[in-house]
Scaffold this motif. Structure first.
Motif, PDB file in Angstrom:
ATOM      1  N   LEU A  47      -3.068   4.517  -2.607  1.00  0.00           N
ATOM      2  CA  LEU A  47      -4.101   5.122  -1.653  1.00  0.00           C
ATOM      3  C   LEU A  47      -4.042   6.538  -1.454  1.00  0.00           C
ATOM      4  O   LEU A  47      -3.034   7.244  -1.061  1.00  0.00           O
ATOM      5  CB  LEU A  47      -4.345   4.508  -0.362  1.00  0.00           C
ATOM      6  N   VAL A  66      -8.930   6.095   3.739  1.00  0.00           N
ATOM      7  CA  VAL A  66      -7.602   5.890   3.796  1.00  0.00           C
ATOM      8  C   VAL A  66      -6.706   6.616   4.582  1.00  0.00           C
ATOM      9  O   VAL A  66      -5.781   5.923   5.304  1.00  0.00           O
ATOM     10  CB  VAL A  66      -7.284   6.343   2.282  1.00  0.00           C
ATOM     11  N   GLU A  95       0.820  -1.129  -0.014  1.00  0.00           N
ATOM     12  CA  GLU A  95      -0.052  -0.112  -0.039  1.00  0.00           C
ATOM     13  C   GLU A  95       0.886   1.132   0.073  1.00  0.00           C
ATOM     14  O   GLU A  95       1.989   1.268   0.894  1.00  0.00           O
ATOM     15  CB  GLU A  95      -0.825  -0.091   1.197  1.00  0.00           C
TER      16      GLU A  95
END
Length: 85
Positions: free
Chosen positions: A37, A44, A8
């Protein structure tokens, strides 16, 4: 069967974030699942806070903040002007 690595990248859309995204994409292995993200999304931002993200860009791998991204970030005390007596 190869286990996927969940990567991520927390980004605010700035040039530094874009550089980090390019680096992660370049280094990602065939079993890496890279997600970019947007920190402007409240969900988020909550996820980032839960992981301990203090500044962006930041990268988490399999739910753990990468060691390169675990700095202390901005500290309130460091931003305060010295008090005069």
């Amino acid at each position: 069967m190869t286990t996927k690595r969940k990567v991520e990248v927390f980004s605010a859309g700035c040039p530094s974030c874009q550089t980090a995204i390019e680096l992660v994409n370049r280094l990602a292995c065939g079993s890496c699942e890279v997600s970019i993200l947007d920190m402007n999304d409240i969900n988020v931002a909550k996820r980032a806070r839960d992981l301990g993200v203090r500044s962006v860009p930041a990268v988490a791998i399999n739910g753990q903040l990468a060691s390169c991204c675990s700095g202390s970030g901005i500290e309130e005390q460091a931003l305060r002007w010295p008090r005069q007596a």
